[in-house]
Design an enzyme around this catalytic site. Structure first.
Site, PDB file in Angstrom:
ATOM      1  N   ASP A  54       0.871  -1.173   0.000  1.00  0.00           N
ATOM      2  CA  ASP A  54       0.000   0.000   0.000  1.00  0.00           C
ATOM      3  C   ASP A  54       0.907   1.221   0.000  1.00  0.00           C
ATOM      4  OD1 ASP A  54      -1.752   2.062   0.374  1.00  0.00           O
ATOM      5  OD2 ASP A  54      -2.646   1.277   2.223  1.00  0.00           O
ATOM      6  N   TYR A  73      -3.925  13.654 -11.675  1.00  0.00           N
ATOM      7  CA  TYR A  73      -3.032  12.661 -12.277  1.00  0.00           C
ATOM      8  C   TYR A  73      -1.924  13.337 -13.081  1.00  0.00           C
ATOM      9  CZ  TYR A  73      -1.501   8.690 -15.115  1.00  0.00           C
ATOM     10  OH  TYR A  73      -0.752   7.730 -15.721  1.00  0.00           O
ATOM     11  N   LYS A  77       2.134  13.102 -12.317  1.00  0.00           N
ATOM     12  CA  LYS A  77       3.109  12.543 -13.241  1.00  0.00           C
ATOM     13  C   LYS A  77       4.135  13.595 -13.679  1.00  0.00           C
ATOM     14  CE  LYS A  77       1.636   8.347 -13.190  1.00  0.00           C
ATOM     15  NZ  LYS A  77       2.464   7.287 -12.559  1.00  0.00           N
TER      16      LYS A  77
END
Length: 251
Positions: free
Chosen positions: A64, A158, A162
């Site tokens: 995790d 996202y 990135k």
């Protein structure tokens, strides 16, 4: 190619399915001993068993990335199982975070994506450093994305995460170069995998229309770049981001 990673010890996060699983199979067929780790515990164990049944040296562990203790346990178990570590592929990330504008995006989702995709990548890399230093052939491969290279809309968390991975790749490369550890990023385009099924058809069509190579991107298209970055072929390449997207982005 079958011996390109002969006896290399490689940890791949997010290896239960999709790209991570494809990387694991490719690395194992190139001679590596591989551990795949994932939050999908049953799925990662099943995937590892299926590859092992094919004669490949692959095993699965729970991970995790939002839990620093889980990261430490995973790395310790990997080093114990493999007898060390030569390569780390930071593939695991939260992908299903799009479809909303910057005004609609929930703060909780933004924080969760950055916690896993950015902080998790940092903590996983940090935990692996003692073993990678001892290897003498240490290689870190961070899975970025081409989304920050072209500014994908309605995918802010996202894309930001990135972009941070790309920046972090450069900083880590400079910090770890003295230890002989390479750090590079691979930036895929929109790959046809389970994790991208939520992406609207219009986004898929955008990629198809604007790629130089006019076909869908599949996991096998990304595997060669990861294999290269883990191998001796790239020992003097570090701090780089390689877009693998059929020519959708040409930086």
């Amino acid at each position: 190619m079958t011996s390109l990673l002969q006896d290399r010890r490689v940890l791949i996060t997010g290896g239960a399915r999709g790209l991570g699983l494809a990387f694991a199979e490719t690395a194992a067929r190139a001679g590596a001993r591989v551990v795949i780790a994932d939050i999908l515990i049953d799925r990662v164990q099943q995937s590892a068993r299926e590859l092992a049944e094919q004669g490949l040296d692959v095993s699965g562990l729970a991970l995790d990335l939002a839990d620093p203790a889980s990261i430490e346990r995973c790395v310790a178990a990997t080093a114990d199982r493999l007898g060390g570590l030569d390569g780390l592929v930071n593939n695991a990330s939260i992908t299903h975070s799009g479809g909303k504008s910057c005004e609609e995006l929930e703060i909780e989702m933004f924080d969760r994506v950055l916690q896993v995709n950015v902080r998790g990548t940092w903590l996983m890399t940090r935990a692996c450093l003692p073993a990678l230093r001892q290897s003498g052939l240490g290689a870190v491969v961070n899975l970025a994305s081409d989304t920050p290279l072209w500014g994908a809309p309605n995918l802010l968390a996202y894309t930001a995460s990135k972009g941070a991975v790309i920046a972090m790749t450069r900083s880590l490369a400079r910090e770890l170069g003295g230890d002989g550890i390479t750090v590079n990023a691979i930036a895929p385009g929109l790959v046809e995998v389970e994790a991208t099924q939520y992406v609207p058809a219009a986004r898929h069509q955008l990629y198809l229309d604007q790629r130089a190579l006019k076909r869908a991107q599949v996991p096998a298209d990304v595997c060669g770049a990861v294999l290269f970055a883990l191998s001796d072929l790239s020992r003097f390449i570090t701090g780089q981001t390689l877009p693998v997207n059929g020519g959708f982005v040409m930086p």
